[in-house]
Write a protein that holds these residues in place. Structure first.
Motif, PDB file in Angstrom:
ATOM      1  N   MET A   1       0.848  -1.283  -0.116  1.00 59.51           N
ATOM      2  CA  MET A   1       0.038   0.109  -0.040  1.00 59.51           C
ATOM      3  C   MET A   1       0.847   1.198   0.081  1.00 59.51           C
ATOM      4  O   MET A   1       0.558   2.188  -0.708  1.00 59.51           O
ATOM      5  N   SER A   2       1.948   1.325   0.551  1.00 63.62           N
ATOM      6  CA  SER A   2       2.837   2.463   0.770  1.00 63.62           C
ATOM      7  C   SER A   2       3.444   2.678  -0.310  1.00 63.62           C
ATOM      8  O   SER A   2       3.418   3.983  -0.784  1.00 63.62           O
ATOM      9  N   LEU A   3       4.155   1.709  -1.023  1.00 66.91           N
ATOM     10  CA  LEU A   3       4.895   1.846  -2.116  1.00 66.91           C
ATOM     11  C   LEU A   3       3.781   2.145  -3.503  1.00 66.91           C
ATOM     12  O   LEU A   3       4.121   3.140  -4.368  1.00 66.91           O
ATOM     13  N   ALA A   4       2.654   1.705  -3.455  1.00 67.05           N
ATOM     14  CA  ALA A   4       1.984   1.909  -4.384  1.00 67.05           C
ATOM     15  C   ALA A   4       1.343   3.390  -4.405  1.00 67.05           C
ATOM     16  O   ALA A   4       1.202   4.001  -5.393  1.00 67.05           O
ATOM     17  N   SER A   5       1.015   3.937  -3.180  1.00 63.24           N
ATOM     18  CA  SER A   5       0.521   5.205  -3.035  1.00 63.24           C
ATOM     19  C   SER A   5       1.502   6.014  -3.440  1.00 63.24           C
ATOM     20  O   SER A   5       1.274   7.244  -3.773  1.00 63.24           O
ATOM     21  N   HIS A   6       2.878   5.950  -3.219  1.00 63.05           N
ATOM     22  CA  HIS A   6       3.777   6.852  -3.305  1.00 63.05           C
ATOM     23  C   HIS A   6       4.460   6.818  -4.769  1.00 63.05           C
ATOM     24  O   HIS A   6       5.290   7.744  -5.218  1.00 63.05           O
ATOM     25  N   THR A   7       4.585   5.588  -5.329  1.00 62.10           N
ATOM     26  CA  THR A   7       5.382   5.319  -6.737  1.00 62.10           C
ATOM     27  C   THR A   7       4.303   5.370  -7.733  1.00 62.10           C
ATOM     28  O   THR A   7       4.642   5.575  -8.956  1.00 62.10           O
ATOM     29  N   GLY A   8       3.050   4.709  -7.623  1.00 60.97           N
ATOM     30  CA  GLY A   8       2.112   4.574  -8.756  1.00 60.97           C
ATOM     31  C   GLY A   8       2.511   3.188  -9.101  1.00 60.97           C
ATOM     32  O   GLY A   8       1.759   2.770 -10.075  1.00 60.97           O
ATOM     33  N   TRP A   9       3.306   2.311  -8.574  1.00 56.17           N
ATOM     34  CA  TRP A   9       3.452   1.137  -9.016  1.00 56.17           C
ATOM     35  C   TRP A   9       2.243   0.060  -8.854  1.00 56.17           C
ATOM     36  O   TRP A   9       1.671   0.251  -7.880  1.00 56.17           O
ATOM     37  N   SER A  10       2.167  -0.984  -9.497  1.00 53.16           N
ATOM     38  CA  SER A  10       1.091  -1.634  -9.540  1.00 53.16           C
ATOM     39  C   SER A  10       1.411  -2.948  -8.381  1.00 53.16           C
ATOM     40  O   SER A  10       2.392  -2.924  -7.865  1.00 53.16           O
ATOM     41  N   GLU A  11       0.220  -3.373  -7.753  1.00 47.38           N
ATOM     42  CA  GLU A  11       0.512  -4.689  -7.024  1.00 47.38           C
ATOM     43  C   GLU A  11       1.203  -5.630  -7.576  1.00 47.38           C
ATOM     44  O   GLU A  11       1.967  -6.012  -6.939  1.00 47.38           O
ATOM     45  N   THR A  12       1.031  -5.897  -8.990  1.00 48.01           N
ATOM     46  CA  THR A  12       1.750  -6.981  -9.543  1.00 48.01           C
ATOM     47  C   THR A  12       3.465  -6.681  -9.576  1.00 48.01           C
ATOM     48  O   THR A  12       4.163  -7.547  -9.363  1.00 48.01           O
ATOM     49  N   GLU A  13       3.498  -5.687  -9.824  1.00 45.95           N
ATOM     50  CA  GLU A  13       5.043  -4.984  -9.906  1.00 45.95           C
ATOM     51  C   GLU A  13       5.597  -5.196  -8.554  1.00 45.95           C
ATOM     52  O   GLU A  13       6.882  -5.877  -8.437  1.00 45.95           O
ATOM     53  N   ILE A  14       4.925  -4.815  -7.448  1.00 45.29           N
ATOM     54  CA  ILE A  14       5.533  -4.875  -5.996  1.00 45.29           C
ATOM     55  C   ILE A  14       5.706  -6.054  -5.553  1.00 45.29           C
ATOM     56  O   ILE A  14       6.831  -6.505  -4.951  1.00 45.29           O
ATOM     57  N   LEU A  15       4.767  -7.172  -5.918  1.00 47.32           N
ATOM     58  CA  LEU A  15       4.793  -8.572  -5.637  1.00 47.32           C
ATOM     59  C   LEU A  15       6.140  -9.110  -6.032  1.00 47.32           C
ATOM     60  O   LEU A  15       6.351 -10.304  -5.435  1.00 47.32           O
ATOM     61  N   GLN A  16       6.429  -8.715  -7.034  1.00 49.09           N
ATOM     62  CA  GLN A  16       7.509  -9.474  -7.656  1.00 49.09           C
ATOM     63  C   GLN A  16       8.866  -8.795  -7.569  1.00 49.09           C
ATOM     64  O   GLN A  16       9.923  -9.315  -8.153  1.00 49.09           O
ATOM     65  N   MET A  17       8.939  -7.881  -6.723  1.00 52.82           N
ATOM     66  CA  MET A  17      10.203  -7.205  -6.310  1.00 52.82           C
ATOM     67  C   MET A  17      10.944  -8.134  -5.446  1.00 52.82           C
ATOM     68  O   MET A  17      10.262  -8.716  -4.502  1.00 52.82           O
ATOM     69  N   ARG A  18      12.163  -8.032  -5.272  1.00 55.35           N
ATOM     70  CA  ARG A  18      12.834  -8.556  -3.955  1.00 55.35           C
ATOM     71  C   ARG A  18      12.343  -7.866  -2.655  1.00 55.35           C
ATOM     72  O   ARG A  18      12.242  -6.682  -2.527  1.00 55.35           O
ATOM     73  N   LEU A  19      12.187  -8.755  -1.751  1.00 53.34           N
ATOM     74  CA  LEU A  19      11.744  -8.337  -0.316  1.00 53.34           C
ATOM     75  C   LEU A  19      12.773  -7.147   0.001  1.00 53.34           C
ATOM     76  O   LEU A  19      12.289  -6.052   0.718  1.00 53.34           O
ATOM     77  N   ALA A  20      14.030  -7.373  -0.101  1.00 56.33           N
ATOM     78  CA  ALA A  20      15.021  -6.672   0.499  1.00 56.33           C
ATOM     79  C   ALA A  20      14.892  -5.122  -0.107  1.00 56.33           C
ATOM     80  O   ALA A  20      15.245  -4.139   0.178  1.00 56.33           O
ATOM     81  N   ARG A  21      14.566  -5.111  -1.547  1.00 51.15           N
ATOM     82  CA  ARG A  21      14.416  -3.962  -2.133  1.00 51.15           C
ATOM     83  C   ARG A  21      13.119  -3.187  -1.685  1.00 51.15           C
ATOM     84  O   ARG A  21      13.308  -1.969  -1.574  1.00 51.15           O
ATOM     85  N   VAL A  22      12.021  -4.013  -1.694  1.00 53.81           N
ATOM     86  CA  VAL A  22      10.885  -3.306  -0.840  1.00 53.81           C
ATOM     87  C   VAL A  22      10.991  -3.018   0.157  1.00 53.81           C
ATOM     88  O   VAL A  22      10.344  -1.606   0.194  1.00 53.81           O
ATOM     89  N   PHE A  23      11.342  -3.279   1.015  1.00 55.59           N
ATOM     90  CA  PHE A  23      11.654  -2.879   2.474  1.00 55.59           C
ATOM     91  C   PHE A  23      12.649  -1.746   2.414  1.00 55.59           C
ATOM     92  O   PHE A  23      12.260  -0.616   3.109  1.00 55.59           O
TER      93      PHE A  23
END
Length: 223
Positions: A159-181
């Motif tokens: 939710m945080s990344l999607a609201s600040h970047t506009g990335w889709s849920e699918t894009e975020i779910l496929q990123m490395r956790l370490a990068r997401v955090f």
């Protein structure tokens, strides 16, 4: 702190105490911080148990959580659970009878103790920069107390990344956790206007407590 020595107390400043007993530990953790921070943005596989694993994604975490794998939810670690964890993340996946047979033979031949140690290290790397009190192998789910559920943490991150970047849920779910955090940490730091703590910063708190004990009782930490 592993062992404790006691000697007649001599006045020593915190700076001197820190430099003697805690500075080497902080320097080591600072190097680890830098390595893990950079590693999150490297696309290549990470070797664990002699196998190439991709960086864990939120989607992978969801699968492992659904399987109740002890490396993410706690519980007893067995050779079968080690194989399960590796099978989810090995790249390429062990599909087909020949690859499955080769994978199973490799995992069975690898040291069980080394497997646990290496997977624990991998999980720590993936959760670097997160505020998740991740579960150590052997912890019982009933003893987790108020630790946040990994999936609830991931949902807030998405939710945080999607609201600040506009990335889709699918894009975020496929990123490395370490990068997401790390992205979430950067967002939080921008909002707070100050950097957040890292693993190496915790050494200062440990040193303050140890110095207080030394001044009161003469206890010396053995690092």
């Amino acid at each position: 702190m592993t062992d404790v020595l006691t000697e007649p107390r001599v006045e020593i400043s915190f700076d001197e105490f820190y430099a003697k007993y805690f500075l080497p530990k902080q320097q080591k953790l600072q190097a680890q911080d830098a390595q893990w921070r950079d590693e999150a943005f490297v696309a290549g596989p990470i070797t664990v148990c002699g196998l190439p694993l991709r960086g864990m994604t939120p989607y992978d975490l969801g699968i492992l959580h659904g399987l109740e794998n002890p490396f993410v939810v706690g519980g007893q670690v067995t050779p079968e659970r080690v194989a399960q964890f590796l099978a989810v993340l090995v790249d390429p996946p062990p599909r087909g009878w020949w690859r499955r047979r080769k994978f199973i033979r490799h995992v069975a031949a690898y040291s069980f103790a080394s497997s646990i140690r290496e997977i624990r290290d991998y999980v720590k790397r993936m959760f670097y920069a997160s505020d998740v009190a991740f579960v150590e192998p052997g912890d019982k789910p009933s003893n987790q107390g108020s630790r946040p559920e990994p999936l609830s943490i991931v949902s807030s991150v998405v939710m945080s990344l999607a609201s600040h970047t506009g990335w889709s849920e699918t894009e975020i779910l496929q990123m490395r956790l370490a990068r997401v955090f790390q992205y979430r940490k950067a967002i939080a730091e921008r909002q707070a206007g100050a950097p957040s703590f890292s693993y190496s910063d915790k050494v200062v708190s440990e040193a303050l407590e140890a110095h207080g004990r030394y001044m009161a009782t003469g206890e010396l930490p053995t690092i």
